[in-house]
Design a protein around this motif. Sequence first.
Motif, short mmCIF file in Angstrom:
data_model
loop_
_atom_site.label_atom_id
_atom_site.label_comp_id
_atom_site.label_asym_id
_atom_site.label_seq_id
_atom_site.Cartn_x
_atom_site.Cartn_y
_atom_site.Cartn_z
N GLU A 68 0.83 -1.21 0.00
CA GLU A 68 0.00 0.00 0.00
C GLU A 68 0.87 1.26 0.00
OE1 GLU A 68 -3.54 2.08 2.72
OE2 GLU A 68 -2.64 0.16 3.31
N ARG A 69 1.96 1.21 0.75
CA ARG A 69 2.83 2.39 0.86
C ARG A 69 3.47 2.73 -0.48
NH1 ARG A 69 4.67 6.09 0.07
NH2 ARG A 69 6.29 7.35 1.05
N ILE A 70 4.00 1.74 -1.18
CA ILE A 70 4.75 2.02 -2.41
C ILE A 70 3.82 2.31 -3.59
CG2 ILE A 70 6.71 0.64 -1.65
CD1 ILE A 70 5.81 -1.60 -3.47
N SER A 71 2.51 2.07 -3.42
CA SER A 71 1.57 2.29 -4.53
C SER A 71 1.49 3.77 -4.91
CB SER A 71 0.19 1.78 -4.15
OG SER A 71 -0.35 2.49 -3.05
N SER A 72 1.81 4.67 -3.99
CA SER A 72 1.74 6.10 -4.28
C SER A 72 3.12 6.72 -4.53
CB SER A 72 1.07 6.84 -3.11
OG SER A 72 1.84 6.69 -1.92
N LEU A 110 9.86 -7.71 0.54
CA LEU A 110 9.72 -6.62 -0.44
C LEU A 110 9.36 -7.19 -1.80
CD1 LEU A 110 9.90 -3.66 -1.23
CD2 LEU A 110 12.36 -3.97 -1.58
N LYS A 111 9.92 -8.34 -2.13
CA LYS A 111 9.62 -8.98 -3.41
C LYS A 111 8.14 -9.32 -3.50
CE LYS A 111 11.18 -12.71 -6.46
NZ LYS A 111 12.15 -13.82 -6.64
N ARG A 112 7.58 -9.79 -2.39
CA ARG A 112 6.15 -10.11 -2.37
C ARG A 112 5.32 -8.83 -2.46
NH1 ARG A 112 6.11 -14.31 2.77
NH2 ARG A 112 7.61 -15.82 1.92
N ALA A 113 5.74 -7.81 -1.73
CA ALA A 113 4.98 -6.56 -1.70
C ALA A 113 4.99 -5.86 -3.06
CB ALA A 113 5.55 -5.63 -0.63
N PRO A 118 5.27 -1.98 -10.94
CA PRO A 118 6.55 -1.50 -11.50
C PRO A 118 7.71 -1.59 -10.51
CG PRO A 118 4.78 0.01 -12.07
CD PRO A 118 4.21 -0.95 -11.08
N TRP A 119 7.37 -1.67 -9.22
CA TRP A 119 8.42 -1.73 -8.19
C TRP A 119 9.07 -3.10 -8.07
CZ3 TRP A 119 9.64 2.95 -7.51
CH2 TRP A 119 8.67 3.96 -7.49
#
Length: 224
Positions: A68-72, A110-113, A118-119
């Motif tokens: 959720e955090r990296i989505s923005s 992090l790989k799962r998240a 694109p991340w």
Amino acid sequence: SSKTWPPMLRSLLLVAAAVASEAFAPSGMFTSSRLQTSTRSTTCRSSLQIQMGKSLAQKKEIVSKVHERISSAQLMFSLKLEKVTMPEINNLRNSLPAGTNAIVIKNRLLKRASGGTPWSATDSLGKGSNLWVVIDDDVKGSIKAFKDWQKATKKEDGIIGGVVEGMVYDSKGIEAIGSLPTKLELYAQIAGAIQAVPAKLAGTVKEIPQKSARAIKLAFAPDQ
């Protein structure tokens, strides 16, 4: 005749015999206090290890929150964590502008998240222990804050690399992106350019009659 053993050696032999008998006795036959204490100690250690580790539910929660955090985010970059202390991490977090976070997460989580986003390109940078800086808006201010922190803490290892829109950049590329104008600076430049247009246009319009008059005068001037 029977051999007489010294008292101390006799005591050691009796203890050794007792230990041997317990070792080979059927389970549950001996309930000595020493054996019970050993069992309790082993149980406590196992419980402590379980408490120290992350449960599956906790890992799922971490993955969900990071996703959720990296989505923005607009940009993420990493640095080595090995030589960074917890107080230094807190200092970095406190120095970053609003909308930017420094997070520590295991590479596999992090790989799962980042999977399916694109991340996911961060996989190529996930070597060893890393600290990730996640930036929403103020890319220039965030990278400047990091460089100031790096200088203050005298860290030789800087940015490893980063990701923007699914593309991986090395440290020089990330620093180059950090030198670009911010949105506010771009808006100010555009506004300044728009304000300059009427003044230039007015000057151009004012010059037209003067140029036309000179052209007419030259056209009807007698030949010399």
